[in-house]
Design a protein around this motif. Structure first.
Motif, short mmCIF file in Angstrom:
data_model
loop_
_atom_site.label_atom_id
_atom_site.label_comp_id
_atom_site.label_asym_id
_atom_site.label_seq_id
_atom_site.Cartn_x
_atom_site.Cartn_y
_atom_site.Cartn_z
N MET A 67 60.86 83.17 101.25
CA MET A 67 60.73 84.32 100.41
C MET A 67 60.91 85.46 101.45
O MET A 67 61.40 86.52 100.79
CB MET A 67 59.51 84.22 99.60
CG MET A 67 59.64 82.98 98.53
SD MET A 67 58.15 83.01 97.55
CE MET A 67 58.16 84.47 96.55
N ALA A 68 60.08 85.52 102.52
CA ALA A 68 59.84 86.55 103.49
C ALA A 68 61.25 87.02 103.74
O ALA A 68 61.77 88.18 104.01
CB ALA A 68 59.11 86.47 104.44
N ALA A 69 62.07 85.81 104.37
CA ALA A 69 63.31 85.95 104.67
C ALA A 69 64.33 86.66 103.68
O ALA A 69 65.29 87.40 104.25
CB ALA A 69 63.87 84.79 105.49
N ALA A 70 64.20 86.35 102.51
CA ALA A 70 64.89 86.80 101.43
C ALA A 70 64.63 88.34 101.17
O ALA A 70 65.59 88.92 100.52
CB ALA A 70 65.22 85.74 100.15
N ALA A 71 63.42 88.74 101.44
CA ALA A 71 63.01 90.03 100.87
C ALA A 71 63.78 91.17 101.60
O ALA A 71 64.05 90.94 102.73
CB ALA A 71 61.71 90.00 100.90
#
Length: 311
Positions: free
Chosen positions: A14-18
Motif C-alpha cells: 500500500m505504501a508503494a502504491a501511495a
C-alpha cells in the motif's frame, strides 16, 4: 509482538502504491479506497438468505440488508444490528456484505446491516440519528424480522462501532430499546484527544492521520464539539448500566488505545467486558480474511462470544 509478516507485506504494498506526497484525500477517494480494500474480505460458502428492504428514518427511507440462516429453526433468533465502518464517510451494505454475512453465520442469528447516511453530504448527527432509528425499528419490528427482541446485539466495525457505542448509550438514557450486548470491532471512540497509539501509528498503518483528519472534517459541521459523546462515546460521563461489551482491538491500530480505554472505563462502571487486543494486527484486519488468517479466527471468536451472551 512485532507486526505480523502478512500484515507488513500488505502495508508495504500500500505504501508503494501511495503518492509520494501525502495530501488529505477526498471523500470519493476514500470511498474508492475502502471498496478496493474490502475486496480482501474472505467469501465463505455460507447457507444464508439475504433480503434488501428499507425502514423509515428521520430524513427518509434507510436501506438495510437482512441476513438469515437458510434453514432457520422455528421461532425467533437472536438479532444483530450491524453498522459498517468507513469513517462515517465511506462504506455501505455492499462493501461490507461479506463481513455482515460472516457475522450472521458465526453468531447464528439474524443480522440487519444498516445503510446509514454518510458525510460530507450528511453531516453529524445524521449517521447517529439513522443508527438510533434503525435500532428502534428492529426492536419494534423484531417479530416480523424473525428476531427475539430480548436477544438484540448492537455492533459495528471501525466508525460503525462508534455508532454502535452511541446507540447503546442513547438506549440506556432513553430506557429503550433493551440491548443484550454491544460488539465493537476496532472501534473509533475518541475524536477529542490524540492517544499514544494514534501518534505511534499515524503513518503507514492502513489508516493514517490525513485520512482520519479528512473524515472528521467532512463529518462535523462548523461548531460541532468533538467531545460530544455522540461523536466521541469515550467522553460519556457515566457508563454504568450499559450492556455487556465485546471489544476487539489490534496492536498496530491507531485506535487501539481508545478501545482499551473504553473497555477499562466500562469495567470500572461495573459493565461486563470481554476485550481482546490482537497481537501483530492492524486496523480492519478482521475484514481481510483473504490475506490474514487471523481475520477468520477473530470472527469465529466473536461468534462464540455473542452466542455465549444471547444463546
Amino acid at each position: 509482538m512485532p507486526l505480523d509478516p502478512l500484515a507488513k507485506r500488505l502495508l508495504t504494498m500500500m505504501a508503494a502504491a501511495a503518492p509520494a506526497e501525502r495530501v488529505r484525500p477526498s471523500a470519493e477517494a476514500r470511498r474508492r479506497s475502502l471498496a478496493k480494500l474490502m475486496q480482501f474480505a474472505r467469501a465463505e460458502d455460507v447457507a444464508l438468505t439475504t433480503t434488501d428492504a428499507s425502514m423509515p428514518g428521520p430524513a427518509g427511507a434507510i436501506r438495510y440488508r437482512l441476513y438469515a440462516p437458510a434453514e432457520a429453526a422455528d421461532g425467533p433468533l437472536p438479532g444483530f444490528v450491524f453498522f459498517h465502518g468507513g469513517g462515517l464517510v465511506a462504506g455501505s451494505i455492499e462493501t461490507h456484505d461479506r463481513i455482515a454475512a460472516a457475522l450472521a453465520q458465526v453468531t447464528g442469528g439474524r443480522l440487519v446491516s444498516v445503510d446509514y447516511r454518510l458525510a460530507p453530504e450528511h453531516k453529524f448527527p445524521a449517521a447517529v440519528e439513522d443508527a438510533i432509528a434503525a435500532t428502534a425499528f428492529v426492536a419494534a419490528r423484531a417479530e416480523s424480522l424473525g428476531i427475539d427482541a430480548s436477544r438484540l446485539v448492537i455492533g459495528g466495525d471501525s466508525a460503525g462501532a462508534t455508532l454502535a457505542a452511541v446507540v447503546c448509550q442513547q438506549a440506556l438514557a432513553d430506557a429503550a430499546p433493551a440491548i443484550a450486548a454491544q460488539c465493537l470491532i476496532c472501534p473509533v471512540l475518541d475524536f477529542e484527544e490524540t492517544s499514544p497509539s494514534r501518534e505511534a501509528f499515524a503513518e503507514n498503518h492502513l489508516i493514517d492521520r490525513a485520512t482520519l483528519e479528512a473524515d472528521l472534517a467532512d463529518y462535523l459541521a462548523e461548531g460541532a464539539d468533538p467531545a460530544d459523546p455522540r461523536i466521541s462515546p469515550l467522553r460519556a460521563l457515566n457508563l454504568s448500566g450499559l450492556p455487556p461489551a465485546i471489544i476487539h482491538t489490534a496492536e498496530f491500530d491507531p485506535m487501539r488505545d481508545e478501545g482499551a480505554a473504553y473497555a477499562k472505563r466500562l469495567m470500572a462502571a461495573g459493565v461486563a467486558v470481554e476485550h481482546t487486543c490482537h497481537e501483530g494486527m492492524i486496523h480492519n484486519f478482521h475484514a481481510m480474511g483473504a490475506l490474514l488468517p487471523q481475520a477468520r479466527l477473530v470472527l469465529s471468536q466473536i461468534g462464540e462470544q455473542v452466542r455465549r451472551i444471547v444463546g
